[in-house]
Design a protein around this motif. Structure first.
Motif, mmCIF file in Angstrom:
data_model
loop_
_atom_site.group_PDB
_atom_site.id
_atom_site.type_symbol
_atom_site.label_atom_id
_atom_site.label_comp_id
_atom_site.label_asym_id
_atom_site.label_seq_id
_atom_site.Cartn_x
_atom_site.Cartn_y
_atom_site.Cartn_z
ATOM 1 N N ASN A 148 -40.570 147.667 76.016
ATOM 2 C CA ASN A 148 -39.433 147.344 75.472
ATOM 3 C C ASN A 148 -39.335 145.966 75.574
ATOM 4 N N ILE A 149 -39.960 145.609 77.287
ATOM 5 C CA ILE A 149 -39.622 143.406 77.109
ATOM 6 C C ILE A 149 -40.964 143.293 76.120
ATOM 7 N N MET A 150 -41.811 144.617 75.305
ATOM 8 C CA MET A 150 -42.711 143.284 74.589
ATOM 9 C C MET A 150 -42.518 143.298 73.299
ATOM 10 N N GLU A 151 -41.061 144.365 73.260
ATOM 11 C CA GLU A 151 -40.420 143.497 71.792
ATOM 12 C C GLU A 151 -39.647 143.268 71.585
ATOM 13 N N ARG A 152 -39.553 142.571 72.984
ATOM 14 C CA ARG A 152 -38.223 141.911 73.117
ATOM 15 C C ARG A 152 -36.870 142.101 73.333
ATOM 16 N N GLY A 153 -36.758 143.392 74.039
ATOM 17 C CA GLY A 153 -35.690 144.396 74.495
ATOM 18 C C GLY A 153 -34.712 144.011 74.673
ATOM 19 N N VAL A 154 -33.571 144.685 74.567
ATOM 20 C CA VAL A 154 -31.987 143.873 75.008
ATOM 21 C C VAL A 154 -31.481 145.003 76.122
ATOM 22 N N GLY A 155 -30.677 144.783 76.899
ATOM 23 C CA GLY A 155 -29.857 145.122 77.874
ATOM 24 C C GLY A 155 -29.061 144.869 77.765
ATOM 25 N N GLY A 200 -50.605 124.178 82.412
ATOM 26 C CA GLY A 200 -50.817 123.665 81.075
ATOM 27 C C GLY A 200 -49.762 124.282 80.471
ATOM 28 N N PRO A 201 -50.464 125.136 78.807
ATOM 29 C CA PRO A 201 -49.953 125.743 77.527
ATOM 30 C C PRO A 201 -49.708 127.236 78.569
ATOM 31 N N SER A 202 -48.834 128.099 77.818
ATOM 32 C CA SER A 202 -48.444 128.883 78.327
ATOM 33 C C SER A 202 -48.820 130.238 76.910
ATOM 34 N N LEU A 203 -49.251 131.071 77.251
ATOM 35 C CA LEU A 203 -49.676 132.176 76.780
ATOM 36 C C LEU A 203 -48.730 133.474 76.128
ATOM 37 N N ASP A 204 -47.908 133.423 77.692
ATOM 38 C CA ASP A 204 -47.110 134.607 78.113
ATOM 39 C C ASP A 204 -46.477 134.968 76.081
ATOM 40 N N GLY A 205 -45.865 134.397 75.768
ATOM 41 C CA GLY A 205 -45.189 134.108 74.560
ATOM 42 C C GLY A 205 -45.796 135.109 73.628
ATOM 43 N N LEU A 206 -47.679 134.656 73.311
ATOM 44 C CA LEU A 206 -48.570 135.381 72.833
ATOM 45 C C LEU A 206 -48.383 136.998 72.136
ATOM 46 N N SER A 210 -46.821 141.056 68.598
ATOM 47 C CA SER A 210 -48.264 140.801 68.220
ATOM 48 C C SER A 210 -49.028 141.575 68.721
ATOM 49 N N ASN A 211 -50.545 141.351 67.789
ATOM 50 C CA ASN A 211 -51.277 142.511 68.133
ATOM 51 C C ASN A 211 -52.856 141.617 69.153
ATOM 52 N N LEU A 212 -52.041 140.332 69.861
ATOM 53 C CA LEU A 212 -53.356 140.082 70.372
ATOM 54 C C LEU A 212 -53.358 139.866 72.302
ATOM 55 N N GLY A 213 -53.158 140.952 72.167
ATOM 56 C CA GLY A 213 -53.991 141.396 73.575
ATOM 57 C C GLY A 213 -53.078 142.969 74.033
ATOM 58 N N ILE A 214 -52.799 143.544 75.227
ATOM 59 C CA ILE A 214 -52.745 144.535 75.979
ATOM 60 C C ILE A 214 -52.707 143.984 77.036
ATOM 61 N N VAL A 215 -50.912 144.416 77.663
ATOM 62 C CA VAL A 215 -50.749 144.333 78.882
ATOM 63 C C VAL A 215 -50.500 145.377 79.568
ATOM 64 N N THR A 216 -51.258 145.143 80.681
ATOM 65 C CA THR A 216 -51.411 145.862 81.959
ATOM 66 C C THR A 216 -50.378 145.689 83.229
ATOM 67 N N ARG A 217 -50.094 144.663 82.688
ATOM 68 C CA ARG A 217 -48.963 145.090 84.061
ATOM 69 C C ARG A 217 -48.721 143.936 84.111
ATOM 70 N N TYR A 488 -30.536 136.366 57.660
ATOM 71 C CA TYR A 488 -30.343 137.234 58.737
ATOM 72 C C TYR A 488 -31.812 137.756 58.906
ATOM 73 N N TYR A 489 -31.944 137.346 59.898
ATOM 74 C CA TYR A 489 -33.220 137.700 60.186
ATOM 75 C C TYR A 489 -33.597 139.156 61.290
ATOM 76 N N PRO A 490 -34.750 140.268 61.257
ATOM 77 C CA PRO A 490 -34.599 140.842 62.411
ATOM 78 C C PRO A 490 -35.055 140.148 63.682
ATOM 79 N N TYR A 491 -34.440 140.944 65.221
ATOM 80 C CA TYR A 491 -35.103 140.304 66.185
ATOM 81 C C TYR A 491 -36.256 141.189 66.482
ATOM 82 N N ARG A 492 -36.746 142.043 65.564
ATOM 83 C CA ARG A 492 -37.905 142.843 66.165
ATOM 84 C C ARG A 492 -38.377 143.225 64.939
ATOM 85 N N ALA A 493 -39.076 144.046 65.122
ATOM 86 C CA ALA A 493 -39.497 145.122 63.370
ATOM 87 C C ALA A 493 -40.362 146.106 63.760
#
Length: 534
Positions: A148-155, A200-206, A210-217, A488-493
């Motif tokens: 859910n976090i990787m989809e920027r979900g809201v609680g 340096g540059p922050s990559l977290d948002g990428l 996205s389909n640029l990596g698999i967050v394992t932790r 009005y655009y969605p915050y997630r898809a």
């Protein structure tokens, strides 16, 4: 199966064990099933148990040019469940990566893996008497936090903007390499779990949406238990009151008096939470009539709008916040009430007596009230898992699985400034479209930050009824087109949107994200092809 796929499956079995490479026909059908029509299939499901196995699985996928599609627990109901965005993707199921580690009570943070559910972490924090709360959503307790976090979900809590409460992401890249973001790139950094940006540059948002990596932790920041919490509930008469309520709450959010997310639902949405569709009362016709809606709403004590949120702090802070909230909502709502642990206990003990005093069937509504109260303090609930069964003609089973039971559910969540006129505009567009397609306008709004709100629009139907899948998707497409045209655009898809993510905006941005960055990270398009691609 192609020779390359057969070779890849043999390699995956050697990497994770034969029993964790699933080729069973029933399993493959299940992972390709969502709460709306899907066509993409998967030839296998792999279940790695740790980051090293994930790396090996990704490397094998690259070696044999087999696309893979990671899911955390696969319970992304209403947005695609575990179904892949492209055909013939092997599902990389991360449910076995379910460790909770490195709880730091002083700094109020914990490290989790993608298989950790919100129910699992909530239970762990209570059992360890940590004095810390995790922000939860209204989804099942069995849903993944990281998913859910990787989809920027809201609680629900003051930590409801979940993606802003994470740091030190451990990420497997599409070629199998492994990185740690922020200060995590230094092996001995003391601030890696408390300061997200590093140097340096922050990559977290990428790695979100996205389909640029698999967050394992990742490390998740937790909310310290406050001295006092009071949940508030309100209702208002008249659809036109939405603008007044939003505009009354906006300055309170901006000034930090209201710290939690505030959720406001229309009467259709609230009735959907308590009941299934009243087929007998409607004579089998859809959508539900206004007269039936009003009768059902009256039985549970709701009005045109119902809302909830919470106040947190010291006793004096909560007392003052209550005074300000009462003043702000005077003449905007017909009722404003508050609930604490002690009043909840009284209601639990005497539901019949209190129900008569309030004029509602408190025995029926109390489980929902209690679940909302629990969510505000980090306790997830499965009570709302009955809502996808709204149009089904059988009662929801004890163990609920909307995919298995052919429940129809499509979510859409457009974002707007925290302003009553914008909320009203989104509401009128959405309600008209839903009713035109003979679906109940199940619509809510979440005050997701100090400056933004999102609409929470649900198309709920029965997939066993011929033609309903097609009608629901046509309704969804019109929602997307008309709300986007209005700005009005969605915050997630969901995966139903991803083939259509072609904005008319900045083409250089589109080129950078969909082509240049993907080419650098994943030149062979192995990881989740089609996911969040423009």
């Amino acid at each position: 199966m192609t020779p390359s796929l057969l070779d890849a499956i043999s390699a995956w079995k050697a990497a994770v064990g034969d029993e964790y490479v699933d080729l069973d026909t029933e399993t493959l059908s299940r992972v390709a099933t969502a709460t709306f029509a899907t066509s993409n299939q998967s030839p296998a499901v792999i279940h790695p148990s740790n980051r090293e196995e994930v790396q090996t699985c990704v490397q094998i996928a690259n070696r044999y040019r087999i696309p893979i599609y990671p899911v955390s627990t696969g319970k992304n109901w209403g947005n695609g469940s575990s179904a892949p965005t492209a055909n013939n993707c092997v599902i990389l199921h991360l449910g076995r990566l379910n460790k909770i580690t490195e709880l730091d009570q002083k700094q109020a943070c914990v490290t989790i893996e993608p298989g950790v559910t919100q129910g699992q972490l909530s239970h762990f924090l209570r059992e360890s008497k940590s004095g810390l709360w995790v922000d939860v959503t209204g989804a099942s307790a069995e849903t993944s936090l990281i998913g859910n976090i990787m989809e920027r979900g809201v609680g629900y809590s003051p930590y409801s903007n979940r993606v802003s409460k994470i740091c030190r992401l451990e990420v497997v890249l599409p070629d199998g390499r492994f990185i740690v973001t922020g200060f995590g790139k230094y092996g001995n950094a003391h601030a890696d779990r408390v300061y997200p940006w590093g140097l340096g540059p922050s990559l977290d948002g990428l790695f979100t949406q996205s389909n640029l990596g698999i967050v394992t932790r990742l490390t998740l920041w937790l909310m310290p238990e406050p001295e006092r919490m009071e949940c508030f509930y309100f209702k208002a008469h008249g659809e036109d009151k939405l603008v007044d309520i939003i505009d009354a709450l906006q300055p309170l959010k901006l000034r930090g008096i209201l710290q939690s997310a505030v959720h406001i639902g229309n009467n259709y949405k609230v009735v959907n939470t308590y009941y299934q569709y009243p087929w007998k009362l409607t004579g089998g016709k859809t959508p539900m009539s206004e007269s039936v809606l009003k009768d059902l709403a009256r039985s549970i004590g709701c009005d045109d709008w119902s809302g909830s949120g919470s106040l947190y702090g010291t006793k004096n802070q909560v007392k003052e916040a209550k005074r300000i909230l009462r003043r702000a909502l005077t003449k905007k709502v017909t009722k404003l009430s508050f609930m604490t642990d002690s009043s909840l206990a009284v209601a639990r003990r005497f539901p019949g007596i209190l129900g008569k005093l309030l004029g509602v069937d408190l025995k029926s509504v109390f489980p929902i009230i209690e679940s909302i109260y629990g969510m505000q303090k980090g306790i997830p609930s499965d009570v709302t898992m009955s809502t996808p069964y709204w149009r089904k003609k059988q009662a929801p089973p004890e163990i609920r699985d909307p995919d298995r039971d052919h429940c129809g559910l499509i979510w859409y969540s457009p974002v707007a400034p925290l302003d009553g006129s914008h909320a009203t505009a989104m509401y009128q567009i959405s309600k008209q479209i839903l009713l035109t397609y003979a679906f109940e306008p199940l619509i809510a709004f979440a005050l997701m930050s100090e400056r933004a709100l999102c609409g929470v629009i649900a198309i709920v139907y029965d997939r066993d009824v011929p033609g309903e899948d097609e009608r629901a998707m046509a309704c969804h497409r019109e929602l997307v087109l008309k709300l986007s045209a209005a700005g009005y655009y969605p915050y997630r898809a969901g995966i139903q949107n991803m083939p259509n993510l072609t904005p008319e905006g900045d083409r250089d941005y589109v080129k950078l994200i969909s082509h240049q960055l993907k080419q650098v990270f994943d030149p062979d398009n192995i990881l989740s092809p089609g996911r969040y691609e423009f």
